[in-house]
Design a protein around this motif. Structure first.
Motif, PDB file in Angstrom:
ATOM      1  N   LEU A  63      44.873  35.685  44.016  1.00 24.98           N
ATOM      2  CA  LEU A  63      44.378  34.471  43.378  1.00 24.98           C
ATOM      3  C   LEU A  63      43.616  34.739  42.086  1.00 24.98           C
ATOM      4  O   LEU A  63      43.535  33.863  41.230  1.00 24.98           O
ATOM      5  N   GLY A  64      43.050  35.910  41.947  1.00 21.04           N
ATOM      6  CA  GLY A  64      42.211  36.177  40.795  1.00 21.04           C
ATOM      7  C   GLY A  64      42.561  37.450  40.049  1.00 21.04           C
ATOM      8  O   GLY A  64      43.364  38.269  40.513  1.00 21.04           O
ATOM      9  N   ARG A  65      41.958  37.574  38.883  1.00 21.07           N
ATOM     10  CA  ARG A  65      42.074  38.751  38.033  1.00 21.07           C
ATOM     11  C   ARG A  65      40.668  39.130  37.582  1.00 21.07           C
ATOM     12  O   ARG A  65      39.710  38.391  37.788  1.00 21.07           O
ATOM     13  N   ARG A  66      40.546  40.273  36.906  1.00 20.62           N
ATOM     14  CA  ARG A  66      39.271  40.674  36.304  1.00 20.62           C
ATOM     15  C   ARG A  66      39.510  41.182  34.893  1.00 20.62           C
ATOM     16  O   ARG A  66      40.511  41.844  34.628  1.00 20.62           O
ATOM     17  N   THR A  67      38.577  40.846  34.019  1.00 19.57           N
ATOM     18  CA  THR A  67      38.622  41.387  32.666  1.00 19.57           C
ATOM     19  C   THR A  67      38.202  42.860  32.716  1.00 19.57           C
ATOM     20  O   THR A  67      37.640  43.317  33.721  1.00 19.57           O
ATOM     21  N   PRO A  68      38.439  43.613  31.652  1.00 19.67           N
ATOM     22  CA  PRO A  68      38.001  45.014  31.650  1.00 19.67           C
ATOM     23  C   PRO A  68      36.510  45.190  31.916  1.00 19.67           C
ATOM     24  O   PRO A  68      36.101  46.215  32.464  1.00 19.67           O
ATOM     25  N   ASP A  69      35.697  44.194  31.526  1.00 13.38           N
ATOM     26  CA  ASP A  69      34.259  44.323  31.794  1.00 13.38           C
ATOM     27  C   ASP A  69      33.831  43.620  33.081  1.00 13.38           C
ATOM     28  O   ASP A  69      32.641  43.445  33.337  1.00 13.38           O
ATOM     29  N   GLY A  70      34.814  43.221  33.911  1.00 11.51           N
ATOM     30  CA  GLY A  70      34.500  42.794  35.270  1.00 11.51           C
ATOM     31  C   GLY A  70      34.358  41.315  35.526  1.00 11.51           C
ATOM     32  O   GLY A  70      34.017  40.927  36.645  1.00 11.51           O
ATOM     33  N   LEU A  71      34.631  40.459  34.538  1.00 12.56           N
ATOM     34  CA  LEU A  71      34.520  39.027  34.790  1.00 12.56           C
ATOM     35  C   LEU A  71      35.702  38.556  35.640  1.00 12.56           C
ATOM     36  O   LEU A  71      36.862  38.756  35.258  1.00 12.56           O
ATOM     37  N   PRO A  72      35.453  37.910  36.772  1.00 11.31           N
ATOM     38  CA  PRO A  72      36.556  37.411  37.606  1.00 11.31           C
ATOM     39  C   PRO A  72      37.065  36.072  37.075  1.00 11.31           C
ATOM     40  O   PRO A  72      36.270  35.196  36.715  1.00 11.31           O
ATOM     41  N   TYR A  73      38.372  35.895  37.047  1.00  9.95           N
ATOM     42  CA  TYR A  73      38.922  34.619  36.591  1.00  9.95           C
ATOM     43  C   TYR A  73      40.163  34.275  37.395  1.00  9.95           C
ATOM     44  O   TYR A  73      40.845  35.153  37.937  1.00  9.95           O
ATOM     45  N   LEU A  74      40.419  32.973  37.471  1.00  6.70           N
ATOM     46  CA  LEU A  74      41.544  32.468  38.242  1.00  6.70           C
ATOM     47  C   LEU A  74      42.858  32.909  37.620  1.00  6.70           C
ATOM     48  O   LEU A  74      43.017  32.880  36.394  1.00  6.70           O
ATOM     49  N   ALA A  75      43.810  33.320  38.464  1.00  5.69           N
ATOM     50  CA  ALA A  75      45.121  33.732  37.965  1.00  5.69           C
ATOM     51  C   ALA A  75      45.699  32.634  37.075  1.00  5.69           C
ATOM     52  O   ALA A  75      45.662  31.454  37.427  1.00  5.69           O
ATOM     53  N   PRO A  76      46.243  32.989  35.914  1.00  5.39           N
ATOM     54  CA  PRO A  76      46.677  31.962  34.968  1.00  5.39           C
ATOM     55  C   PRO A  76      47.770  31.053  35.493  1.00  5.39           C
ATOM     56  O   PRO A  76      47.843  29.881  35.115  1.00  5.39           O
ATOM     57  N   GLY A  77      48.637  31.549  36.367  1.00  2.00           N
ATOM     58  CA  GLY A  77      49.659  30.676  36.927  1.00  2.00           C
ATOM     59  C   GLY A  77      49.062  29.537  37.729  1.00  2.00           C
ATOM     60  O   GLY A  77      49.517  28.385  37.637  1.00  2.00           O
ATOM     61  N   VAL A  78      48.023  29.832  38.514  1.00  2.67           N
ATOM     62  CA  VAL A  78      47.357  28.802  39.303  1.00  2.67           C
ATOM     63  C   VAL A  78      46.664  27.804  38.380  1.00  2.67           C
ATOM     64  O   VAL A  78      46.749  26.584  38.572  1.00  2.67           O
ATOM     65  N   GLN A  79      45.978  28.327  37.359  1.00  2.00           N
ATOM     66  CA  GLN A  79      45.297  27.421  36.440  1.00  2.00           C
ATOM     67  C   GLN A  79      46.292  26.529  35.700  1.00  2.00           C
ATOM     68  O   GLN A  79      46.060  25.327  35.534  1.00  2.00           O
TER      69      GLN A  79
END
Length: 202
Positions: free
Chosen positions: A134-150
């Motif tokens: 469901l999620g991804r992380r930026t290189p500096d660790g910010l979690p974000y919703l998978a773009p397909g779901v968004q």
């Protein structure tokens, strides 16, 4: 930004991450910021900021926002105070948050559904995927919703800003994410114009 419920002064993504640093369950930045984090650059201005949590974890949110006012958004557009002690009814999917009664809104909590180890779309329960994806992380660790779901959520009634987000992020979707979104649209919006634009990139 101001609306009928008052003005907004949204937190930055790193500020939200700082607030949620002690939040034990999973959470993800959502909305337009999730698209920008997937793309890796600024796309447009944002009137608010969203953090997504799963409904079973919602009662853990007040602990990371001590002293904040929390207001449940009852469709189709009214707000009511929420103490954070009792579960919200299934039709409530958003909680507006501000540090003080007279201050602007700083954060919106989006509440999504689960079934076992799967995320389930609140708009169509046939649309689901493993929570582990469901999620991804930026290189500096910010979690974000998978773009397909968004993008799936944005596809219901695309506004100009949703079209802008779609154009920006589609080149960054990998084959698996693109296939998932295409299948979700085939199931729920078979005539959606985004389908052809996604299929052309497979």
């Amino acid at each position: 930004m101001a609306d009928v419920h008052g003005s907004w002064d949204p937190l930055s993504p790193p500020a939200v991450a700082t607030l949620f640093a002690e939040f034990p369950p999973r959470w993800w930045l959502a909305g337009g910021y999730a698209i920008e984090l997937a793309v890796g650059r600024r796309i447009r201005a944002h009137a608010d900021i969203d953090a997504l949590v799963l409904r079973p974890d919602l009662l853990s949110v007040p602990a990371v926002l001590p002293g904040w006012q929390l207001w449940a958004a009852d469709p189709p557009g009214s707000l009511r105070r929420w103490t954070g002690r009792d579960p919200l009814p299934a039709h409530v999917h958003d909680v507006w948050c501000r540090p003080a009664p007279s201050g602007p809104w700083r954060l919106q909590i989006m509440v999504d559904e689960t079934e076992g180890d799967h995320w389930v779309s609140r708009r169509d329960r046939r649309v689901r995927r493993p929570l582990s994806t469901l999620g991804r992380r930026t290189p500096d660790g910010l979690p974000y919703l998978a773009p397909g779901v968004q993008l799936f959520y944005k596809a219901t009634n695309p506004r100009p800003k949703d079209e802008q987000d779609f154009r920006a992020v589609v080149p960054h979707l990998d084959r698996v994410e693109r296939a998932w979104l295409l299948a979700a649209l085939d199931l729920t919006f078979p005539a959606h114009p985004w389908r052809h634009r996604l299929a052309d990139r497979r």
